[in-house]
Design a protein around this motif. Sequence first.
Motif, PDB file in Angstrom:
ATOM      1  N   SER A  62      49.819  41.606  49.199  1.00  0.00           N
ATOM      2  CA  SER A  62      49.114  40.363  48.894  1.00  0.00           C
ATOM      3  C   SER A  62      48.078  40.114  49.974  1.00  0.00           C
ATOM      4  CB  SER A  62      50.085  39.181  48.796  1.00  0.00           C
ATOM      5  OG  SER A  62      50.689  38.906  50.031  1.00  0.00           O
ATOM      6  N   PHE A  63      47.032  39.408  49.600  1.00  0.00           N
ATOM      7  CA  PHE A  63      45.950  39.101  50.526  1.00  0.00           C
ATOM      8  C   PHE A  63      45.201  37.881  50.000  1.00  0.00           C
ATOM      9  CE2 PHE A  63      45.302  42.938  47.998  1.00  0.00           C
ATOM     10  CZ  PHE A  63      44.358  42.525  47.082  1.00  0.00           C
ATOM     11  N   PRO A  64      44.479  37.182  50.864  1.00  0.00           N
ATOM     12  CA  PRO A  64      43.780  35.958  50.437  1.00  0.00           C
ATOM     13  C   PRO A  64      42.681  36.245  49.414  1.00  0.00           C
ATOM     14  CG  PRO A  64      43.954  36.066  52.833  1.00  0.00           C
ATOM     15  CD  PRO A  64      44.355  37.414  52.315  1.00  0.00           C
ATOM     16  N   THR A  65      42.479  35.285  48.530  1.00  0.00           N
ATOM     17  CA  THR A  65      41.361  35.340  47.593  1.00  0.00           C
ATOM     18  C   THR A  65      40.124  34.828  48.307  1.00  0.00           C
ATOM     19  OG1 THR A  65      42.871  34.891  45.762  1.00  0.00           O
ATOM     20  CG2 THR A  65      40.522  34.588  45.334  1.00  0.00           C
ATOM     21  N   THR A  66      39.176  35.725  48.551  1.00  0.00           N
ATOM     22  CA  THR A  66      37.920  35.320  49.192  1.00  0.00           C
ATOM     23  C   THR A  66      36.787  35.544  48.186  1.00  0.00           C
ATOM     24  OG1 THR A  66      37.734  37.514  50.237  1.00  0.00           O
ATOM     25  CG2 THR A  66      38.796  35.760  51.518  1.00  0.00           C
ATOM     26  N   THR A  67      35.790  36.339  48.518  1.00  0.00           N
ATOM     27  CA  THR A  67      34.729  36.651  47.562  1.00  0.00           C
ATOM     28  C   THR A  67      35.184  37.804  46.673  1.00  0.00           C
ATOM     29  OG1 THR A  67      33.678  38.295  48.973  1.00  0.00           O
ATOM     30  CG2 THR A  67      32.994  35.992  49.264  1.00  0.00           C
ATOM     31  N   PRO A  68      34.564  37.970  45.499  1.00  0.00           N
ATOM     32  CA  PRO A  68      34.930  39.110  44.661  1.00  0.00           C
ATOM     33  C   PRO A  68      34.785  40.448  45.386  1.00  0.00           C
ATOM     34  CG  PRO A  68      33.628  37.567  43.395  1.00  0.00           C
ATOM     35  CD  PRO A  68      33.595  37.083  44.814  1.00  0.00           C
ATOM     36  N   GLU A  69      33.725  40.615  46.149  1.00  0.00           N
ATOM     37  CA  GLU A  69      33.488  41.891  46.823  1.00  0.00           C
ATOM     38  C   GLU A  69      34.592  42.187  47.841  1.00  0.00           C
ATOM     39  OE1 GLU A  69      31.299  39.426  46.502  1.00  0.00           O
ATOM     40  OE2 GLU A  69      30.001  40.308  44.959  1.00  0.00           O
ATOM     41  N   GLU A  70      34.903  41.201  48.679  1.00  0.00           N
ATOM     42  CA  GLU A  70      35.936  41.402  49.699  1.00  0.00           C
ATOM     43  C   GLU A  70      37.312  41.571  49.068  1.00  0.00           C
ATOM     44  OE1 GLU A  70      33.953  38.738  53.327  1.00  0.00           O
ATOM     45  OE2 GLU A  70      35.604  37.946  52.144  1.00  0.00           O
ATOM     46  N   THR A  71      37.605  40.752  48.079  1.00  0.00           N
ATOM     47  CA  THR A  71      38.933  40.792  47.473  1.00  0.00           C
ATOM     48  C   THR A  71      39.151  42.101  46.720  1.00  0.00           C
ATOM     49  OG1 THR A  71      38.817  38.384  47.233  1.00  0.00           O
ATOM     50  CG2 THR A  71      40.551  39.526  46.024  1.00  0.00           C
ATOM     51  N   LEU A  72      38.169  42.516  45.941  1.00  0.00           N
ATOM     52  CA  LEU A  72      38.336  43.759  45.183  1.00  0.00           C
ATOM     53  C   LEU A  72      38.353  44.979  46.087  1.00  0.00           C
ATOM     54  CD1 LEU A  72      36.315  43.236  41.886  1.00  0.00           C
ATOM     55  CD2 LEU A  72      38.766  43.031  42.300  1.00  0.00           C
ATOM     56  N   ALA A  73      37.760  44.893  47.247  1.00  0.00           N
ATOM     57  CA  ALA A  73      37.871  46.005  48.202  1.00  0.00           C
ATOM     58  C   ALA A  73      39.333  46.226  48.579  1.00  0.00           C
ATOM     59  CB  ALA A  73      37.029  45.729  49.445  1.00  0.00           C
ATOM     60  N   HIS A  74      40.078  45.141  48.758  1.00  0.00           N
ATOM     61  CA  HIS A  74      41.512  45.256  49.034  1.00  0.00           C
ATOM     62  C   HIS A  74      42.263  45.792  47.812  1.00  0.00           C
ATOM     63  CE1 HIS A  74      41.413  43.330  52.938  1.00  0.00           C
ATOM     64  NE2 HIS A  74      40.750  42.289  52.446  1.00  0.00           N
ATOM     65  N   VAL A  75      41.879  45.318  46.623  1.00  0.00           N
ATOM     66  CA  VAL A  75      42.515  45.798  45.390  1.00  0.00           C
ATOM     67  C   VAL A  75      42.320  47.306  45.250  1.00  0.00           C
ATOM     68  CG1 VAL A  75      42.444  45.695  42.871  1.00  0.00           C
ATOM     69  CG2 VAL A  75      42.281  43.581  44.200  1.00  0.00           C
ATOM     70  N   PHE A  76      41.085  47.758  45.428  1.00  0.00           N
ATOM     71  CA  PHE A  76      40.793  49.186  45.273  1.00  0.00           C
ATOM     72  C   PHE A  76      41.520  50.019  46.329  1.00  0.00           C
ATOM     73  CE2 PHE A  76      36.374  47.875  43.484  1.00  0.00           C
ATOM     74  CZ  PHE A  76      36.953  47.549  42.275  1.00  0.00           C
ATOM     75  N   ALA A  77      41.567  49.535  47.550  1.00  0.00           N
ATOM     76  CA  ALA A  77      42.251  50.274  48.612  1.00  0.00           C
ATOM     77  C   ALA A  77      43.728  50.469  48.278  1.00  0.00           C
ATOM     78  CB  ALA A  77      42.108  49.547  49.946  1.00  0.00           C
ATOM     79  N   PHE A  78      44.318  49.487  47.601  1.00  0.00           N
ATOM     80  CA  PHE A  78      45.730  49.602  47.220  1.00  0.00           C
ATOM     81  C   PHE A  78      45.910  50.559  46.046  1.00  0.00           C
ATOM     82  CE2 PHE A  78      49.340  47.949  44.634  1.00  0.00           C
ATOM     83  CZ  PHE A  78      50.368  48.250  45.526  1.00  0.00           C
ATOM     84  N   PHE A  79      45.167  50.363  44.966  1.00  0.00           N
ATOM     85  CA  PHE A  79      45.368  51.175  43.759  1.00  0.00           C
ATOM     86  C   PHE A  79      44.858  52.606  43.901  1.00  0.00           C
ATOM     87  CE2 PHE A  79      45.572  47.008  41.383  1.00  0.00           C
ATOM     88  CZ  PHE A  79      46.903  47.137  41.033  1.00  0.00           C
ATOM     89  N   ASP A  80      43.901  52.821  44.781  1.00  0.00           N
ATOM     90  CA  ASP A  80      43.371  54.179  44.955  1.00  0.00           C
ATOM     91  C   ASP A  80      44.430  55.158  45.459  1.00  0.00           C
ATOM     92  OD1 ASP A  80      40.895  53.406  44.084  1.00  0.00           O
ATOM     93  OD2 ASP A  80      39.905  53.483  46.034  1.00  0.00           O
ATOM     94  N   LYS A  81      45.523  54.652  45.986  1.00  0.00           N
ATOM     95  CA  LYS A  81      46.586  55.533  46.496  1.00  0.00           C
ATOM     96  C   LYS A  81      47.466  56.080  45.375  1.00  0.00           C
ATOM     97  CE  LYS A  81      48.260  52.309  49.156  1.00  0.00           C
ATOM     98  NZ  LYS A  81      49.155  51.621  50.121  1.00  0.00           N
ATOM     99  N   TYR A  82      47.269  55.591  44.160  1.00  0.00           N
ATOM    100  CA  TYR A  82      48.145  55.949  43.052  1.00  0.00           C
ATOM    101  C   TYR A  82      47.322  56.390  41.836  1.00  0.00           C
ATOM    102  CZ  TYR A  82      51.530  53.264  45.785  1.00  0.00           C
ATOM    103  OH  TYR A  82      52.327  52.789  46.790  1.00  0.00           O
ATOM    104  N   GLU A  83      47.984  57.067  40.927  1.00  0.00           N
ATOM    105  CA  GLU A  83      47.397  57.362  39.624  1.00  0.00           C
ATOM    106  C   GLU A  83      48.155  56.535  38.597  1.00  0.00           C
ATOM    107  OE1 GLU A  83      46.669  61.299  38.382  1.00  0.00           O
ATOM    108  OE2 GLU A  83      45.843  61.942  40.313  1.00  0.00           O
ATOM    109  N   VAL A  84      47.555  55.434  38.203  1.00  0.00           N
ATOM    110  CA  VAL A  84      48.209  54.538  37.255  1.00  0.00           C
ATOM    111  C   VAL A  84      47.699  54.827  35.850  1.00  0.00           C
ATOM    112  CG1 VAL A  84      48.606  52.744  38.965  1.00  0.00           C
ATOM    113  CG2 VAL A  84      46.499  52.706  37.611  1.00  0.00           C
TER     114      VAL A  84
END
Length: 285
Positions: free
Chosen positions: A29-51
């Motif tokens: 989990s991480f704070p909701t900030t701007t779309p760019e900053e927030t999605l950077a965290h989302v991508f960093a998490f999901f990029d580790k997996y093949e969903v």
Amino acid sequence: MLVGAIEAGGTKFVCAIGDKENQVIERVSFPTTTPEETLAHVFAFFDKYEVEAIGIGSFGPIEVNEASGKYGYILSTPKLAWKNFDFIGAMKARYHVPMGWTTDVNAAALGESIFGAAKGLTNMLYLTVGTGVGGGAIVDGRILEGIGHPEMGHLLVKPHEHDHYAGFCPYHGNCLEGMAAGPSIDGRLGVAGKDVDPDNAVWDYIAYYLGQAIVAYTVILRPERIVLGGGVMKVPGLLNKVKRSFETLLGDYVPVPASDSYLVLPGLEDDAGITGALILANQQL
């Protein structure tokens, strides 16, 4: 098989990886900030997996009508950086997998209906009372949506005779959200709800407004159970006040289950939304 889930809240994002049984394998989990900053965290998490699919429950209002050119967008929101943001478009540009898309409260309703306090029921309603008020309904086992999603927090309510607060909602003033969500307590008393004595009269006002809304939801949707979540509902004694208010205002007009089984707290506690997002992901497959 792995699936991804996002509970996109106005304050924080929760991301999870789960399996076909909707069990969480890893989450962040991480704070909701701007779309760019927030999605950077989302991508960093999901990029580790093949969903194989991703389910998203987002703060809103959002566009859920697939026939709309703005399907997948966050629409008019007080979080101005996210206004008219193409959430699904940004996600699909990164991950070429099926995606489920609904509101955060719809996702929570889905989670509670499958694994939580409404497990085994096909018609239920989930209402969250926190920094805002939102509701989602499951009807015949499916999330209720029409040309858009329900906005149950903006039902207009009758002011309590001793409550002179005008409401903080910039659109409606004395709607349920404007009169009963967390900021209304600070607006009346100048302190956060967590610092207010459970015996303060303000909780009687909150219960009165929630009782009105629950009567409306009851006579319109006739759910088998209503689950009440969110930070405000954690105040000691508030649930019992809401039950009494509901019973008084309904006046035995229509039969409902006993209030102790009809109005309940979440079975999944704070995990209802992310659990529902996992279910939504698996439903895409």
